[in-house]
Design an enzyme around this catalytic site. Structure first.
Site, PDB file in Angstrom:
ATOM      1  N   LYS A 105       4.434 -10.923 -12.179  1.00 52.66           N
ATOM      2  CA  LYS A 105       4.841 -10.838 -10.769  1.00 52.66           C
ATOM      3  C   LYS A 105       3.751 -11.461  -9.912  1.00 52.66           C
ATOM      4  CE  LYS A 105       6.439  -7.454  -7.303  1.00 52.66           C
ATOM      5  NZ  LYS A 105       6.753  -6.024  -7.036  1.00 52.66           N
ATOM      6  N   SER A 113      11.359  -4.898  -5.140  1.00 51.54           N
ATOM      7  CA  SER A 113      10.751  -6.188  -4.838  1.00 51.54           C
ATOM      8  C   SER A 113      10.463  -7.036  -6.076  1.00 51.54           C
ATOM      9  CB  SER A 113       9.447  -5.981  -4.083  1.00 51.54           C
ATOM     10  OG  SER A 113       8.504  -5.308  -4.918  1.00 51.54           O
ATOM     11  N   SER A 132      10.449  -0.489  -6.914  1.00 59.10           N
ATOM     12  CA  SER A 132      10.526  -1.928  -7.144  1.00 59.10           C
ATOM     13  C   SER A 132      10.512  -2.395  -8.596  1.00 59.10           C
ATOM     14  CB  SER A 132       9.402  -2.636  -6.397  1.00 59.10           C
ATOM     15  OG  SER A 132       9.758  -2.780  -5.057  1.00 59.10           O
TER      16      SER A 132
END
Ligand code: GLN
Length: 483
Positions: free
Chosen positions: A76, A151, A175
């Site tokens: 990420k 997210s 998330s």
């Protein structure tokens, strides 16, 4: 090969059926082909990834290999990785090449894993749909008109679309779990403090926790073995004995007590989600589990509490982005104050600004007691509900998200509707507990549904066991979208 699990890839590499360079190139080719459609990656750097793969291949020759050696893992874009563009999904960091590695990144590097690239995300991890990214929305591989969740939406989409075997995410209010649910993959948010936050760009420090996202529970356990562990550079990192998260995978579930919180099964959950979750519970009964009715009476307050505390922490954490030392600086300004103002006005997107304003407000004199302090007190009550519940059960189950993936743009005008996407996940972060999501069926429009499993503190190995046994009995986790 693209449908293989980490265990299978590791075995193929060790048996020299494939080299790390071939495997890495295979994924890079697939990314080149499919990323324009999905927008799951912000950065790929074939040169860097292949250099790591060549190094891994020499490790195989020397025999010093671990479970993840030679396997490409995507990261990420919230994790600082030395020499890699690290944007956190924001224009504010559009030009930030990190001079150092986050703890999580160095753990993967030490294990000999390959950094396959940086995945797209909501700006500063604020969002539930991946629509707040400066780099544009990510598309759900099951239906590209729909969101992947957020997210960690880039990671979830990349894993679901087989652009990588596994990837990292972070979870402040859901998330990891919510995008895992919406994309039909598995994801685990560990107990707060188990994975170091060093080098992970901060959103709400008392809630943020990194974790693995992948094809199945067994893969998550292998990643946890690499990610978890004490790090003195994070003051909230916990000093604990090293664990083998695979150790309980094959235990029987006979007698497992599953708590079902009344509040999670009341109004709010879509009928399609309820059907899939109930079918999963029925499967667990077949596996020998017993069901216990429990109550988390304060969990209904978790969304309002979170939206006081998380913005408060964010407003403080994001004060470092001022255009001075790194990141975006406005091209024109009159003096220092004007430079700060313009850099922040131009560098941050609307959702980030909204959070900074809410956070500054709840922390300001006269409002601090009424909002921030009150929210802290309710946070404690929410955590106590779980402590009471775990006197009666071993794990808690329920839906991960109230609905399946919604359409891009559908909730754009209504932040509160968007915030409610995390109604079942947020309490877990407020309490600091571990939570995971595994695929358990399909709902409306044939979109995946996630089952949430919440464990007691440090019970990750048991949760992985609970998930793994379900995955041995069902095949939801091996369904893949057609692309
Ligand atoms: N959707 C939640 C938010 O926008 C949670 C995000 C997260 O876990 N990083 O704050």
């Amino acid at each position: 090969m693209i449908h293989s699990s980490l265990t299978q890839l590791g075995a193929a590499l060790r048996a020299k059926k494939i080299s790390s360079v071939e495997l890495t190139q295979g994924y890079l080719d697939r990314i080149a082909e499919l990323n324009p459609k999905l927008n799951a990656f912000i950065t790929v750097n074939p040169e860097k990834s292949l250099a790591q793969a060549r190094e891994a291949d020499t490790r195989f020759a020397s025999g010093k290999v671990g479970a993840l050696t030679g396997i490409p893992i995507a990261q990420k874009d919230i994790f600082c990785a030395k020499g890699w563009l690290t944007t956190c999904g924001s224009k504010m960091l559009h030009n930030f090449v990190s001079p150092y590695d986050a703890h999580v990144i160095s753990q993967f590097n030490n294990a000999g894993a390959i950094n396959l690239g940086k995945t797209n995300m909501d700006e500063f991890a604020m969002g539930s749909s991946n629509e707040t990214s400066h780099y544009g929305p990510v598309k759900n591989p099951w239906d590209t008109a729909r969101v992947p969740g957020g997210s960690s939406g880039g990671t979830a989409a990349a894993v679901a679309a087989r652009l990588c075997a596994a990837a990292t995410g972070t979870d402040t209010g859901g998330s990891i779990r919510q995008p895992a649910a919406l994309c039909g993959i598995s994801g685990l948010k560990p107990t707060y403090g188990v994975v170091s936050r060093y080098g992970m760009i901060a959103f709400a420090s008392s809630l943020d926790q990194a974790g693995p996202m992948g094809r199945n529970a067994e893969d998550l356990a292998l990643m946890m073995n690499v990610m978890a562990g004490f790090d003195e550079r994070d003051s909230t990192s916990l000093q604990r004995e090293k664990e083998d998260y695979t150790r309980d995978l094959n235990k029987s579930l006979t007698g497992l007590r599953i708590g079902l919180p009344r509040e999670f099964f009341a109004e709010g959950m879509g009928a399609d989600v309820a059907k899939a979750v109930e079918a999963a519970i029925a499967e667990y009964k077949k596996l020998g589990a017993v069901i216990v009715d429990i109550s988390l009476p304060n969990s209904k307050l978790s969304v309002p509490v979170y939206y006081v505390l998380a913005p408060a922490e964010a407003s403080s954490n994001l004060s470092r982005f001022d255009g001075v030392r790194y990141g975006y600086r406005a091209p024109e300004y009159s003096d220092l104050a004007d430079m700060y103002e313009k850099s922040r006005a131009q560098g941050f997107g609307a959702e980030v600004k909204r959070r900074i304003m809410i956070g500054t407000y709840v922390l300001s004199h006269g409002y601090y007691d009424a909002y921030y302090l009150q929210a802290q007190k309710i946070r404690r009550l929410i955590a106590q509900d779980f402590t009471e519940a775990y006197k009666q059960c071993d794990v808690i189950m329920g839906p991960t998200s109230p609905s399946t993936a919604f359409k891009l743009g559908e909730k754009g005008d209504d932040p509160v509707q968007m915030y409610l996407s995390d109604i079942y996940t947020i309490a877990v972060n407020l309490a600091g507990l571990p939570g995971m999501s595994i695929p358990c069926g399909f709902g409306a429009n044939d979109m995946p549904v996630g089952l949430q499993i919440i464990g007691n503190y440090f019970d990750e190995a048991r949760m992985l066991n609970v998930a793994h046994q379900f995955q041995l009995a069902t095949d939801w986790h091996s369904r893949a979208p057609k692309l």
